[in-house]
Write a protein that holds these residues in place. Structure first.
Motif, PDB file in Angstrom:
ATOM      1  N   ALA A  48      36.884  43.109  42.712  1.00 56.19           N
ATOM      2  CA  ALA A  48      36.307  44.067  43.654  1.00 56.19           C
ATOM      3  C   ALA A  48      36.247  45.459  43.037  1.00 56.19           C
ATOM      4  CB  ALA A  48      37.129  44.086  44.937  1.00 56.19           C
ATOM      5  N   ALA A  49      37.327  45.872  42.365  1.00 60.99           N
ATOM      6  CA  ALA A  49      37.345  47.199  41.753  1.00 60.99           C
ATOM      7  C   ALA A  49      36.279  47.321  40.675  1.00 60.99           C
ATOM      8  CB  ALA A  49      38.732  47.479  41.177  1.00 60.99           C
ATOM      9  N   GLU A 101      38.776  53.229  46.446  1.00 59.79           N
ATOM     10  CA  GLU A 101      38.278  54.506  45.910  1.00 59.79           C
ATOM     11  C   GLU A 101      36.865  54.370  45.345  1.00 59.79           C
ATOM     12  OE1 GLU A 101      41.102  55.575  42.999  1.00 59.79           O
ATOM     13  OE2 GLU A 101      42.680  56.112  44.445  1.00 59.79           O
ATOM     14  N   ARG A 102      36.566  53.221  44.775  1.00 59.66           N
ATOM     15  CA  ARG A 102      35.239  53.004  44.184  1.00 59.66           C
ATOM     16  C   ARG A 102      34.220  52.574  45.242  1.00 59.66           C
ATOM     17  NH1 ARG A 102      37.702  55.152  41.028  1.00 59.66           N
ATOM     18  NH2 ARG A 102      36.365  56.723  41.956  1.00 59.66           N
ATOM     19  N   GLY A 103      34.648  52.419  46.500  1.00 62.49           N
ATOM     20  CA  GLY A 103      33.711  52.133  47.579  1.00 62.49           C
ATOM     21  C   GLY A 103      33.826  50.766  48.203  1.00 62.49           C
ATOM     22  N   ALA A 104      34.735  49.926  47.720  1.00 60.93           N
ATOM     23  CA  ALA A 104      34.900  48.599  48.316  1.00 60.93           C
ATOM     24  C   ALA A 104      35.531  48.717  49.699  1.00 60.93           C
ATOM     25  CB  ALA A 104      35.760  47.717  47.421  1.00 60.93           C
ATOM     26  N   LEU A 126      41.442  47.607  32.843  1.00 57.79           N
ATOM     27  CA  LEU A 126      40.911  47.554  34.208  1.00 57.79           C
ATOM     28  C   LEU A 126      40.878  48.944  34.833  1.00 57.79           C
ATOM     29  CD1 LEU A 126      40.156  46.199  36.939  1.00 57.79           C
ATOM     30  CD2 LEU A 126      42.608  45.822  37.300  1.00 57.79           C
ATOM     31  N   PHE A 127      41.970  49.685  34.721  1.00 53.13           N
ATOM     32  CA  PHE A 127      42.015  51.009  35.338  1.00 53.13           C
ATOM     33  C   PHE A 127      41.097  51.983  34.618  1.00 53.13           C
ATOM     34  CE2 PHE A 127      45.420  49.175  37.654  1.00 53.13           C
ATOM     35  CZ  PHE A 127      45.551  49.944  38.805  1.00 53.13           C
ATOM     36  N   ALA A 128      41.015  51.884  33.282  1.00 58.35           N
ATOM     37  CA  ALA A 128      40.107  52.767  32.553  1.00 58.35           C
ATOM     38  C   ALA A 128      38.658  52.519  32.948  1.00 58.35           C
ATOM     39  CB  ALA A 128      40.286  52.561  31.046  1.00 58.35           C
ATOM     40  N   ALA A 129      38.315  51.252  33.210  1.00 51.94           N
ATOM     41  CA  ALA A 129      36.937  50.911  33.564  1.00 51.94           C
ATOM     42  C   ALA A 129      36.578  51.301  34.989  1.00 51.94           C
ATOM     43  CB  ALA A 129      36.715  49.407  33.369  1.00 51.94           C
ATOM     44  N   THR A 130      37.589  51.582  35.798  1.00 53.36           N
ATOM     45  CA  THR A 130      37.324  51.858  37.213  1.00 53.36           C
ATOM     46  C   THR A 130      37.733  53.262  37.628  1.00 53.36           C
ATOM     47  OG1 THR A 130      39.453  50.841  37.809  1.00 53.36           O
ATOM     48  CG2 THR A 130      37.497  49.431  37.873  1.00 53.36           C
ATOM     49  N   GLY A 131      38.063  54.128  36.642  1.00 50.09           N
ATOM     50  CA  GLY A 131      38.173  55.517  37.023  1.00 50.09           C
ATOM     51  C   GLY A 131      39.401  56.300  36.670  1.00 50.09           C
ATOM     52  N   GLY A 132      40.408  55.715  36.031  1.00 48.58           N
ATOM     53  CA  GLY A 132      41.582  56.520  35.702  1.00 48.58           C
ATOM     54  C   GLY A 132      42.640  55.691  35.026  1.00 48.58           C
TER      55      GLY A 132
END
Length: 500
Positions: A17-18, A237-240, A66-72
């Protein structure tokens, strides 16, 4: 932008989902339970807290990616602590190995515990495992499985085939490299990481201890459930959108492709893409309408061996145990009898049963978040167990069975030097039947299908289902179970779906 419905909020589903939300898709996560996390659960009572699933993180770079690809960065979301020692192994002959958390210290520790030369034996095996890892990581773990074509790509280099030795079992690899019986027992244990029998599981599972020792064993301060919470927060945070208390009854198929899902009560959630993060066997048996397209997958699932399950005690204890490691493993005299009982093979052919003298795993984090005060401990105690199968195996709901077996496990602990029977404030028991109810995994099988047999990896359902628009993530699909692999399944699916 595609409308995406993710069925299940376990770590694989949340990671998918992220990633998909970060790619610009409109994502809705649907979870039957009241909380997210799936098998990465948390149980709290009277100030005691327990992770009820995985107890360590390996290959943390997967989550950093995973976290780097989704914003932080990952370190902004959770506090990872490297475990040292990683595990306290106690063998039936009375020997004890405190396995260091850093690779350079392992061989000397093995020598000190088991005798001169044993460290060299283990090091040689890990060098072979490292070579296996280099050969298999990209084509088998980070790419969609393409059936025999994956093996065919590997076979273009005969040296790679010889390294992986697909004809060899984990037990066979141990017998080839390890003269000391305690080391062979230690290696056999890693078959259980995929719910398998070391006498039938492939030799390539030796990559599991290699990864642990090369990249470390890690704990998340506050409990591993915080990792699931952090991934869920990143997805939102990414909109899910995350909806709990929503049971999916059907994956809808219209015009030959998925069109959404139907919930209990009749609500239809329309979607262009459905990502199933639940048990693959349940998906193909219960959620999808039968069709010629899925016949092959259902046939492969029927041919595979379900993974083992687990019987769990959550022990709230008075007092502290001197010298207790984060993880303790207490081995039995007869390890083969355990696998015979769990899988209904050998001396228990066709009749799985609770293990009379099981290996006992104790996870006891020294973390204030897990206990009400400094004169208390919270132990997660696990023994391997056959899945819940009232028709042909063990009925874990049989009156009195769970309580009798809980007392037996406490007696086994006492017999191996960890007698806590007079320190128990309370004990909560979780059986394979409970796991099945909580997660909809068939019989409470922890990893879906096992890795028993040469073809087991190719019988595991792929990430792209034969129904267009349907994808699978999580431990029961490729590349398998465990925290790193479920995150890799999400990475594969995000790549298959692509950006909005």
């Amino acid at each position: 932008m595609a409308r995406v419905a993710v069925v299940g909020a376990g770590l694989g589903g949340l990671a998918a989902a992220a990633r998909l939300a970060a790619l610009g898709h409109q994502v809705t996560v649907l979870e039957q339970a009241r909380q997210t996390g799936g098998k990465l659960g948390w149980y709290a009572r009277d100030g005691h807290g327990f992770d009820t699933g995985p107890s360590l993180v390996t290959l943390p770079q997967v989550y950093a990616d995973l976290f780097a690809a989704t914003g932080g960065p990952l370190e902004d979301a959770v506090d990872l602590v490297r475990l040292d020692p990683a595990v306290d192994y106690r063998f039936p002959d009375g020997s004890r190995l405190l396995l260091p958390g850093t690779r350079a210290a392992i061989a000397p520790a093995v020598d000190a515990a088991l005798g001169h030369g044993t460290g060299a034996q283990w090091t040689a095996l890990m060098q072979r495992a490292a070579a296996m890892w280099r050969v298999t990581e990209q084509p088998f773990l980070r790419s969609p499985l393409a059936g025999a074509a994956t093996l065919a790509r590997l076979a273009r280099r005969p040296s790679d085939v010889a390294t992986v030795a697909p004809w060899k079992t984990l037990r066979g690899l141990g017998e080839e490299h390890l003269a000391h019986p305690a080391l062979r027992m230690l290696l056999d244990r890693y078959a259980t990481y995929s719910g398998s029998d070391p006498r039938r599981a492939p030799a390539v599972l030796a990559t599991v201890p290699h990864v642990e020792q090369e990249y470390g064993s890690w704990y998340v301060r506050g409990g591993l459930r915080r990792l699931a919470d952090a991934v869920a927060e990143r997805a939102v945070e990414r909109g899910a959108r995350v909806r709990t208390g929503c049971t999916v009854e059907r994956v809808l198929v219209e015009g030959g492709r998925t069109s959404g899902v139907r919930l209990a009560g009749g609500e239809v959630v329309r979607a262009d893409v459905v990502v199933s993060a639940g048990d693959a066997a349940a998906l193909y048996a219960d959620l999808l309408p039968p069709s010629g397209a899925t016949r092959g997958v259902r046939r492969d699932l029927a041919r595979s061996t379900p993974s083992l399950s687990g019987f769990v005690l959550l022990l709230a204890l008075r007092g502290r145990t001197p010298g207790l490691a984060h993880h303790t493993v207490l081995f039995p005299v007869d390890y083969d009898a355990e696998f015979d009982a769990v899988f209904g093979t050998g001396r228990h052919r066709g009749a799985p049963r609770p293990v009379a003298d099981p290996t006992v795993y104790v996870s006891a984090p020294d973390d204030p978040a897990t206990r009400p005060d400094d004169d208390s401990e919270s132990w997660f105690v696990l023994v391997n167990a056959p899945r819940h199968d009232p028709a042909g195996g063990v009925d874990w709901d049989s009156p009195g069975l769970a309580d009798r077996y809980a007392r037996q496990v406490l007696d086994v602990l006492a017999g191996r030097g960890l007698d806590v029977r007079d320190r128990v404030r309370w004990c909560t028991v979780r059986t394979p039947a409970d796991l099945e109810r909580d997660t909809r995994s068939a019989g409470g099988s922890i990893y879906g299908t096992s890795s028993n047999g040469t073809r087991a990896a190719f019988l595991r359902p792929g990430n792209a289902a034969p129904v267009p628009g349907l994808f699978l993530v999580g431990g029961s699909s490729h590349p398998g179970g465990g925290l790193p692999l479920v995150a890799l399944s999400a990475e594969i699916v995000a790549g298959l779906v692509g950006p909005a």
